[in-house]
Design a protein around this motif. Structure first.
Motif, PDB file in Angstrom:
ATOM      1  N   LYS A  59      29.094  69.733  21.968  1.00 35.84           N
ATOM      2  CA  LYS A  59      30.664  70.222  22.470  1.00 35.84           C
ATOM      3  C   LYS A  59      31.329  69.809  21.055  1.00 35.84           C
ATOM      4  O   LYS A  59      32.507  70.774  21.312  1.00 35.84           O
ATOM      5  N   ASN A 227      37.677  71.788  25.527  1.00 33.80           N
ATOM      6  CA  ASN A 227      36.642  72.058  24.706  1.00 33.80           C
ATOM      7  C   ASN A 227      35.661  71.196  25.391  1.00 33.80           C
ATOM      8  O   ASN A 227      34.391  71.202  25.549  1.00 33.80           O
ATOM      9  N   GLU A 228      35.921  69.654  26.853  1.00 36.67           N
ATOM     10  CA  GLU A 228      34.597  69.625  27.109  1.00 36.67           C
ATOM     11  C   GLU A 228      33.978  70.229  28.317  1.00 36.67           C
ATOM     12  O   GLU A 228      33.202  69.745  29.207  1.00 36.67           O
ATOM     13  N   ASP A 230      31.749  73.267  29.895  1.00 35.67           N
ATOM     14  CA  ASP A 230      31.175  74.721  29.289  1.00 35.67           C
ATOM     15  C   ASP A 230      31.118  74.698  30.863  1.00 35.67           C
ATOM     16  O   ASP A 230      31.538  74.154  31.847  1.00 35.67           O
ATOM     17  N   LEU A 231      30.118  75.815  30.588  1.00 38.80           N
ATOM     18  CA  LEU A 231      29.249  76.692  32.144  1.00 38.80           C
ATOM     19  C   LEU A 231      28.239  76.111  33.064  1.00 38.80           C
ATOM     20  O   LEU A 231      28.741  76.130  33.881  1.00 38.80           O
ATOM     21  N   HIS A 232      27.823  74.708  31.992  1.00 40.62           N
ATOM     22  CA  HIS A 232      26.573  73.634  32.477  1.00 40.62           C
ATOM     23  C   HIS A 232      28.304  72.696  33.639  1.00 40.62           C
ATOM     24  O   HIS A 232      27.123  72.137  34.613  1.00 40.62           O
ATOM     25  N   SER A 274      37.499  76.618  36.364  1.00 38.68           N
ATOM     26  CA  SER A 274      35.963  75.788  36.920  1.00 38.68           C
ATOM     27  C   SER A 274      35.692  75.003  38.285  1.00 38.68           C
ATOM     28  O   SER A 274      35.549  74.161  39.400  1.00 38.68           O
TER      29      SER A 274
END
Length: 337
Positions: A59, A227-228, A230-232, A274
């Motif tokens: 990342k 930025n930490e 993400d989609l996962h 999220s």
């Protein structure tokens, strides 16, 4: 629902742990940053080892020595500064009543289920903690359960560390069973960086365990920058949400990393996307070796004031400081600061 390949998501997370980067030179080369860090920076690894999983490195921005994720883990020469007011035990917690247990708050205890972490954050207030004296296993957990029985005012167990999700699912299942036998215990809180640095840790088995438990479960993520996310990570949070887990986040305010209104506003928005609610914004704990991350309280108040102007109240984390010896976190009054 975000669709991500389930097979890829359920690669053995322990293999990711075995494959973490521990050499600063390797990290520098991976990111194309040769020549940006000097020998004294690299020498800071002896103060606190480098440890960072590859999914977190992926990342980071290639070729950017100021990347906000890199600066959370990269040893720097500023760690050698002996700053006034900074010490090895800023929260005065290195005197546990039972090994592996901290009883700082009246109705809650911290149980150091695992003393290792997947990632070593340079600002960690426990970077000098005597983990070797507080390691626990199934045998040494019995005095902790006895302590809980002897203190009926305790109704919440907080799994801390290190990182409690370094424990395998079968260990967590065993611990849940033991805690559920204590009728006074109502809640289980888990503080972890693993869902961010190795999202595969949020297994289907773990979610099923938490979903079946009678305990109300809260996961507090430790995320400091947009930025930490993400989609996962988002997929992992959706699985936990469907398992009935309450999802929160706490952030440490870090100079040069997230100390702008834009960075904090974007983080709150990304967290909520999220399904994670911003919970706390911590002023830095004054741990030896981390003074270069520190930000004045007045600057923090100004940042939160701008967040209040830009965001709905539920997306503004509570600004707090933790003071050694206090039985709760200390909220910062925005009007008196």
């Amino acid at each position: 629902m975000i669709q991500i390949n389930e097979v890829n998501l359920h690669t053995n997370w322990q293999k990711e742990l075995a494959n973490v980067i521990t050499c600063p030179e390797t990290l520098i080369k991976m990111l194309g940053l040769e020549g940006h860090f000097n020998t004294k920076d690299l020498a800071a690894k002896r103060l606190f080892p480098l440890r960072v999983p590859r999914p977190f490195v992926e990342k980071m921005r290639f070729g950017d020595p100021s990347d906000p994720l890199l600066l959370q883990v990269m040893p720097l020469h500023q760690e050698f500064i002996a700053a006034s007011g900074f010490n090895k035990d800023p929260l005065e917690e290195q005197d546990a009543p039972v090994p592996g247990l901290l009883h700082k708050y009246k109705s809650r205890v911290l149980l150091m289920l695992k003393t290792g972490c997947a990632v070593n954050c340079r600002y960690c207030f426990r970077r000098h903690f005597p983990y070797q004296e507080n390691q626990i296993n199934k045998r040494t957990l019995q005095p902790i359960f006895d302590y809980l029985v002897d203190h009926p005012e305790i109704n919440e167990v907080i799994l801390s560390g290190g990182d409690p999700l370094m424990a395998k699912d079968n260990m967590i299942a065993w611990l849940l069973d033991k805690l559920e036998q204590l009728p006074q215990i109502k809640r289980l809180r888990i503080h972890s960086r693993l869902p961010i640095v190795i999202p595969t840790r949020i297994t289907t088995e773990l979610c099923e365990l938490l979903n079946k438990s009678r305990l109300k479960t809260i996961l507090v993520n430790h995320i400091n920058h947009q930025n930490e996310i993400d989609l996962h990570f988002t997929h992992a949070m959706q699985k936990l949400k469907h398992a009935g887990v309450t999802l929160l986040n706490q952030t440490v305010l870090l100079k040069g990393i997230n100390d702008t209104p834009k960075a904090l506003i974007e983080l709150s928005e990304a967290l909520f996307e999220s399904d994670v609610l911003p919970y706390y914004l911590h002023l830095l704990d004054k741990v030896e070796g981390a003074s270069h991350y520190d930000l004045a309280q007045e600057e923090a108040v100004a940042l939160v004031t701008e967040m209040l102007d830009a965001l709905p109240g539920f997306l503004v984390p509570k600004l707090v400081r933790e003071i050694g010896g206090k039985q709760s976190k200390t909220p910062i009054d925005l009007h008196l600061s």
